[in-house]
Design a protein around this motif. Structure first.
Motif, PDB file in Angstrom:
ATOM      1  N   ASP A  24     -19.785  -2.312 -17.248  1.00  0.00           N
ATOM      2  CA  ASP A  24     -20.515  -2.894 -16.113  1.00  0.00           C
ATOM      3  C   ASP A  24     -20.458  -1.952 -14.918  1.00  0.00           C
ATOM      4  N   LEU A  25     -19.275  -1.429 -14.620  1.00  0.00           N
ATOM      5  CA  LEU A  25     -19.134  -0.608 -13.407  1.00  0.00           C
ATOM      6  C   LEU A  25     -19.948   0.683 -13.493  1.00  0.00           C
ATOM      7  N   MET A  26     -20.028   1.283 -14.669  1.00  0.00           N
ATOM      8  CA  MET A  26     -20.745   2.565 -14.751  1.00  0.00           C
ATOM      9  C   MET A  26     -22.259   2.379 -14.616  1.00  0.00           C
TER      10      MET A  26
ATOM     11  N   PRO B 144     -10.102  -2.069 -10.154  1.00  0.00           N
ATOM     12  CA  PRO B 144      -9.731  -1.776 -11.543  1.00  0.00           C
ATOM     13  C   PRO B 144     -10.978  -1.464 -12.375  1.00  0.00           C
ATOM     14  N   ILE B 145     -10.850  -0.508 -13.260  1.00  0.00           N
ATOM     15  CA  ILE B 145     -11.938  -0.226 -14.215  1.00  0.00           C
ATOM     16  C   ILE B 145     -11.336  -0.246 -15.613  1.00  0.00           C
ATOM     17  N   ALA B 146     -11.934  -1.040 -16.490  1.00  0.00           N
ATOM     18  CA  ALA B 146     -11.429  -1.154 -17.879  1.00  0.00           C
ATOM     19  C   ALA B 146     -12.338  -0.301 -18.762  1.00  0.00           C
ATOM     20  N   GLY B 147     -13.285  -0.913 -19.479  1.00  0.00           N
ATOM     21  CA  GLY B 147     -14.201  -0.131 -20.314  1.00  0.00           C
ATOM     22  C   GLY B 147     -15.269   0.577 -19.489  1.00  0.00           C
ATOM     23  N   GLY B 148     -15.548   0.048 -18.314  1.00  0.00           N
ATOM     24  CA  GLY B 148     -16.543   0.667 -17.425  1.00  0.00           C
ATOM     25  C   GLY B 148     -17.991   0.330 -17.757  1.00  0.00           C
TER      26      GLY B 148
ATOM     27  N   GLY C 255      -4.986  -9.445 -25.249  1.00  0.00           N
ATOM     28  CA  GLY C 255      -4.881  -8.552 -24.097  1.00  0.00           C
ATOM     29  C   GLY C 255      -6.245  -8.419 -23.428  1.00  0.00           C
ATOM     30  N   ALA C 256      -6.262  -8.471 -22.078  1.00  0.00           N
ATOM     31  CA  ALA C 256      -7.551  -8.489 -21.368  1.00  0.00           C
ATOM     32  C   ALA C 256      -8.369  -7.229 -21.626  1.00  0.00           C
ATOM     33  N   ALA C 257      -7.705  -6.122 -21.964  1.00  0.00           N
ATOM     34  CA  ALA C 257      -8.445  -4.885 -22.212  1.00  0.00           C
ATOM     35  C   ALA C 257      -8.782  -4.696 -23.694  1.00  0.00           C
TER      36      ALA C 257
ATOM     37  N   ASP D  45      -5.192  -8.352  -5.459  1.00  0.00           N
ATOM     38  CA  ASP D  45      -4.062  -7.589  -6.021  1.00  0.00           C
ATOM     39  C   ASP D  45      -3.684  -8.082  -7.421  1.00  0.00           C
ATOM     40  N   GLU D  46      -4.576  -8.884  -8.042  1.00  0.00           N
ATOM     41  CA  GLU D  46      -4.265  -9.418  -9.377  1.00  0.00           C
ATOM     42  C   GLU D  46      -5.155  -8.813 -10.450  1.00  0.00           C
ATOM     43  N   LEU D  47      -4.616  -8.791 -11.652  1.00  0.00           N
ATOM     44  CA  LEU D  47      -5.379  -8.436 -12.845  1.00  0.00           C
ATOM     45  C   LEU D  47      -5.330  -9.611 -13.806  1.00  0.00           C
TER      46      LEU D  47
ATOM     47  N   SER E 170      -7.817   3.053 -13.296  1.00  0.00           N
ATOM     48  CA  SER E 170      -8.077   2.726 -14.697  1.00  0.00           C
ATOM     49  C   SER E 170      -6.999   1.797 -15.255  1.00  0.00           C
ATOM     50  N   ILE E 171      -7.466   0.741 -15.943  1.00  0.00           N
ATOM     51  CA  ILE E 171      -6.527  -0.144 -16.653  1.00  0.00           C
ATOM     52  C   ILE E 171      -6.789  -0.092 -18.155  1.00  0.00           C
ATOM     53  N   TRP E 172      -7.618   0.844 -18.567  1.00  0.00           N
ATOM     54  CA  TRP E 172      -8.073   0.944 -19.963  1.00  0.00           C
ATOM     55  C   TRP E 172      -6.909   1.117 -20.943  1.00  0.00           C
TER      56      TRP E 172
ATOM     57  N   GLY F 117     -13.075  -7.646 -18.728  1.00  0.00           N
ATOM     58  CA  GLY F 117     -14.201  -7.170 -17.923  1.00  0.00           C
ATOM     59  C   GLY F 117     -15.354  -8.167 -17.927  1.00  0.00           C
ATOM     60  N   ASN F 118     -15.600  -8.786 -19.060  1.00  0.00           N
ATOM     61  CA  ASN F 118     -16.673  -9.784 -19.147  1.00  0.00           C
ATOM     62  C   ASN F 118     -16.375 -10.990 -18.253  1.00  0.00           C
ATOM     63  N   ILE F 119     -15.092 -11.385 -18.208  1.00  0.00           N
ATOM     64  CA  ILE F 119     -14.702 -12.542 -17.384  1.00  0.00           C
ATOM     65  C   ILE F 119     -14.863 -12.199 -15.904  1.00  0.00           C
TER      66      ILE F 119
ATOM     67  N   ARG G 187     -19.729 -10.000 -31.627  1.00  0.00           N
ATOM     68  CA  ARG G 187     -20.707  -9.313 -32.496  1.00  0.00           C
ATOM     69  C   ARG G 187     -22.071  -9.178 -31.834  1.00  0.00           C
ATOM     70  N   CYS G 188     -22.418 -10.142 -30.941  1.00  0.00           N
ATOM     71  CA  CYS G 188     -23.778 -10.087 -30.374  1.00  0.00           C
ATOM     72  C   CYS G 188     -23.796  -9.548 -28.938  1.00  0.00           C
ATOM     73  N   THR G 189     -22.680  -8.986 -28.488  1.00  0.00           N
ATOM     74  CA  THR G 189     -22.660  -8.394 -27.146  1.00  0.00           C
ATOM     75  C   THR G 189     -23.124  -6.942 -27.228  1.00  0.00           C
TER      76      THR G 189
HETATM   77  C1  LIG Z   1     -25.997  -1.630 -22.575  1.00  0.00           C
HETATM   78  C2  LIG Z   1     -25.181  -2.837 -22.177  1.00  0.00           C
HETATM   79  C3  LIG Z   1     -25.325  -4.020 -22.888  1.00  0.00           C
HETATM   80  C4  LIG Z   1     -24.586  -5.137 -22.548  1.00  0.00           C
HETATM   81  N1  LIG Z   1     -24.753  -6.298 -23.269  1.00  0.00           N
HETATM   82  C5  LIG Z   1     -24.049  -7.392 -22.964  1.00  0.00           C
HETATM   83  C6  LIG Z   1     -24.230  -8.607 -23.704  1.00  0.00           C
HETATM   84  O1  LIG Z   1     -25.015  -8.704 -24.662  1.00  0.00           O
HETATM   85  N2  LIG Z   1     -23.478  -9.691 -23.346  1.00  0.00           N
HETATM   86  C7  LIG Z   1     -22.588  -9.648 -22.300  1.00  0.00           C
HETATM   87  O2  LIG Z   1     -21.938 -10.671 -22.030  1.00  0.00           O
HETATM   88  N3  LIG Z   1     -22.400  -8.503 -21.589  1.00  0.00           N
HETATM   89  C8  LIG Z   1     -23.100  -7.398 -21.883  1.00  0.00           C
HETATM   90  N4  LIG Z   1     -22.935  -6.236 -21.156  1.00  0.00           N
HETATM   91  C9  LIG Z   1     -21.994  -6.243 -20.019  1.00  0.00           C
HETATM   92  C10 LIG Z   1     -20.588  -5.624 -20.283  1.00  0.00           C
HETATM   93  O3  LIG Z   1     -20.566  -4.805 -21.417  1.00  0.00           O
HETATM   94  C11 LIG Z   1     -19.515  -6.719 -20.436  1.00  0.00           C
HETATM   95  O4  LIG Z   1     -19.489  -7.556 -19.301  1.00  0.00           O
HETATM   96  C12 LIG Z   1     -18.124  -6.108 -20.670  1.00  0.00           C
HETATM   97  O5  LIG Z   1     -17.307  -7.090 -21.236  1.00  0.00           O
HETATM   98  C13 LIG Z   1     -17.463  -5.556 -19.409  1.00  0.00           C
HETATM   99  O6  LIG Z   1     -16.165  -5.071 -19.753  1.00  0.00           O
HETATM  100  P1  LIG Z   1     -15.654  -3.668 -19.209  1.00  0.00           P
HETATM  101  O7  LIG Z   1     -14.264  -3.510 -19.674  1.00  0.00           O
HETATM  102  O8  LIG Z   1     -16.601  -2.593 -19.586  1.00  0.00           O
HETATM  103  O9  LIG Z   1     -15.704  -3.952 -17.641  1.00  0.00           O
HETATM  104  P2  LIG Z   1     -15.677  -2.898 -16.418  1.00  0.00           P
HETATM  105  O10 LIG Z   1     -17.042  -2.369 -16.198  1.00  0.00           O
HETATM  106  O11 LIG Z   1     -14.560  -1.949 -16.566  1.00  0.00           O
HETATM  107  O12 LIG Z   1     -15.288  -3.916 -15.228  1.00  0.00           O
HETATM  108  C14 LIG Z   1     -16.140  -4.996 -14.903  1.00  0.00           C
HETATM  109  C15 LIG Z   1     -15.477  -5.779 -13.755  1.00  0.00           C
HETATM  110  O13 LIG Z   1     -14.302  -6.414 -14.235  1.00  0.00           O
HETATM  111  C16 LIG Z   1     -13.149  -5.981 -13.483  1.00  0.00           C
HETATM  112  N5  LIG Z   1     -12.064  -5.961 -14.462  1.00  0.00           N
HETATM  113  C17 LIG Z   1     -12.101  -5.469 -15.720  1.00  0.00           C
HETATM  114  N6  LIG Z   1     -10.986  -5.774 -16.390  1.00  0.00           N
HETATM  115  C18 LIG Z   1     -10.199  -6.479 -15.539  1.00  0.00           C
HETATM  116  C19 LIG Z   1      -8.925  -7.088 -15.636  1.00  0.00           C
HETATM  117  N7  LIG Z   1      -8.195  -7.074 -16.769  1.00  0.00           N
HETATM  118  N8  LIG Z   1      -8.420  -7.739 -14.568  1.00  0.00           N
HETATM  119  C20 LIG Z   1      -9.120  -7.804 -13.410  1.00  0.00           C
HETATM  120  N9  LIG Z   1     -10.344  -7.253 -13.257  1.00  0.00           N
HETATM  121  C21 LIG Z   1     -10.882  -6.601 -14.313  1.00  0.00           C
HETATM  122  C22 LIG Z   1     -13.546  -4.662 -12.864  1.00  0.00           C
HETATM  123  O14 LIG Z   1     -12.830  -4.411 -11.669  1.00  0.00           O
HETATM  124  C23 LIG Z   1     -15.032  -4.914 -12.601  1.00  0.00           C
HETATM  125  O15 LIG Z   1     -15.176  -5.655 -11.412  1.00  0.00           O
HETATM  126  C24 LIG Z   1     -23.671  -5.091 -21.457  1.00  0.00           C
HETATM  127  C25 LIG Z   1     -23.524  -3.893 -20.730  1.00  0.00           C
HETATM  128  C26 LIG Z   1     -24.273  -2.773 -21.077  1.00  0.00           C
HETATM  129  C27 LIG Z   1     -24.102  -1.510 -20.293  1.00  0.00           C
END
Ligand SMILES: Cc1cc2nc3c(=O)[nH]c(=O)nc-3n(C[C@H](O)[C@H](O)[C@H](O)COP(=O)(O)OP(=O)(O)OC[C@H]3O[C@@H](n4cnc5c(N)ncnc54)[C@H](O)[C@@H]3O)c2cc1C
Length: 292
Positions: A38-40, A32-36, A75-77, A166-168, A55-57, A116-118, A101-103
């Motif tokens: 981390d994955l990108m 699954p890819i949400a915001g991407g 919602g997780a997304a 197989d879970e989200l 995509s689950i975005w 995605g953070n979790i 605010r500080c992420t």
């Molecule tokens: C420039 C930059 C700065 C950042 N700064 C911070 C920061 O200050 N603090 C911080 O904590 N993080 C930071 N991050 C990390 C990132 O932004 C967070 O972890 C973000 O919350 C990831 O969410 P996403 O939707 O983009 O995840 P994705 O990249 O889409 O996915 C991350 C992982 O989660 C899985 N996933 C996503 N959603 C689900 C779901 N609903 N169910 C099951 N699996 C799922 C994906 O399969 C993948 O394994 C930063 C990243 C970047 C690029």
């Protein structure tokens, strides 16, 4: 080396049922890819192992923040921007609003999601200590239906979690019972934005007749998973917040964590900062007048 886009497949079924059916029908094949956000980064560095992304975005079942009198269901997304702008989160769950605010920076907050953070499960993730302090529950979904688990049981070790392939994560639930608490969040990093935490804390508490009635202290970036300082919480219950308690809590917090030396900091610095943050929280709790 950068990834070759021709080697990757991305689909967006747009419906939750279609996504969970796909995850179940080809176990471990689709990521699954949400915001991407981390994955990108992995993709750009040529390190994204999974070649098939789903995509689950835009899944409606993973978006939105539902508010009932008892709880909020996020919602997780949902993005950090949605979290930091939501009226109830800002008013009642300021630890989470502050983490949002500080992420990263603004672009990251527009795209990065709580789910995605979790699942990315970085020990330095900023939102996770807040989820521990609020005793969040996660709703997980698969073709078999939904199950609900306490967040504290979710991460079991470095990047290990109780999530089947197989879970989200569908939603994150927070009970609405903390409006009378003093809430304290701090992120210590190299600068105020675009910095990974050296140590972060989410803590809250309430006093009764000057003594501690309830304390919740959670730290990030100090162990393979975010930690709750239950020893400090239990020992402080019923005691006035005086200089002796603050001194003891500072030392106990520094000893209870398992920080490491890495590119961002040293274990010694992290232990000292963690102790100082716990002490500062207790002093501000005492001065806050949050009592019942
Ligand atoms: C420039 C930059 C700065 C950042 N700064 C911070 C920061 O200050 N603090 C911080 O904590 N993080 C930071 N991050 C990390 C990132 O932004 C967070 O972890 C973000 O919350 C990831 O969410 P996403 O939707 O983009 O995840 P994705 O990249 O889409 O996915 C991350 C992982 O989660 C899985 N996933 C996503 N959603 C689900 C779901 N609903 N169910 C099951 N699996 C799922 C994906 O399969 C993948 O394994 C930063 C990243 C970047 C690029």
């Amino acid at each position: 080396m950068r990834s070759n886009p021709a080697e990757y497949e991305l689909i967006a079924p747009g419906k939750l049922q279609a996504v969970v059916s796909l995850l179940a029908s080809e176990p471990g094949q689709w990521l699954p890819i949400a915001g991407g956000t981390d994955l990108m980064v992995q993709y750009a560095a040529g390190k994204l192992q999974s070649r098939k992304l789903v995509s689950i975005w835009n899944l409606p079942e993973l978006r939105g923040i539902e508010v009932t009198p008892e709880e909020i269901k996020i919602g997780a997304a949902c993005t950090y921007r949605e979290l930091r702008e939501h009226e109830v989160i800002v008013r009642e769950f300021s630890l989470l609003a502050s983490a949002a605010r500080c992420t990263g920076g603004v672009a990251n907050q527009n795209r990065g999601t709580l789910g995605g953070n979790i699942v990315n499960a970085s020990p330095a993730a900023d939102s996770l200590p807040a989820l521990l302090a609020y005793e969040a529950e996660l709703i997980l979904v698969s073709v078999l239906g939904e199950r609900r688990i306490p967040y504290i049981n979710f991460h079991s070790g470095y990047k290990k979690m109780k999530l089947a392939s197989d879970e989200l994560i569908r939603a994150i639930c927070l009970r609405r019972k903390f409006s009378g608490y003093f809430q304290y969040a701090r992120k210590v990093g190299a600068r105020n934005a675009q910095a990974i935490s050296k140590v972060c804390i989410a803590a809250m508490g309430r006093l009764r007749d000057g003594a501690v009635e309830d304390l919740r202290i959670a730290l990030g970036s100090v162990a393979p998973v975010p930690l709750r300082l239950t020893e400090v919480e239990r020992a402080a219950a019923g005691k006035p917040v005086d200089a002796e308690l603050v001194r003891w809590a500072r030392e106990t917090a520094a000893a209870a964590i398992q920080p490491i030396d890495d590119i961002r900091s040293t274990a010694r610095y992290r232990a000292a900062v963690a102790g100082n943050l716990v002490a500062e929280f207790l002093q501000q709790l005492r001065d806050s007048g949050k009592t019942v």
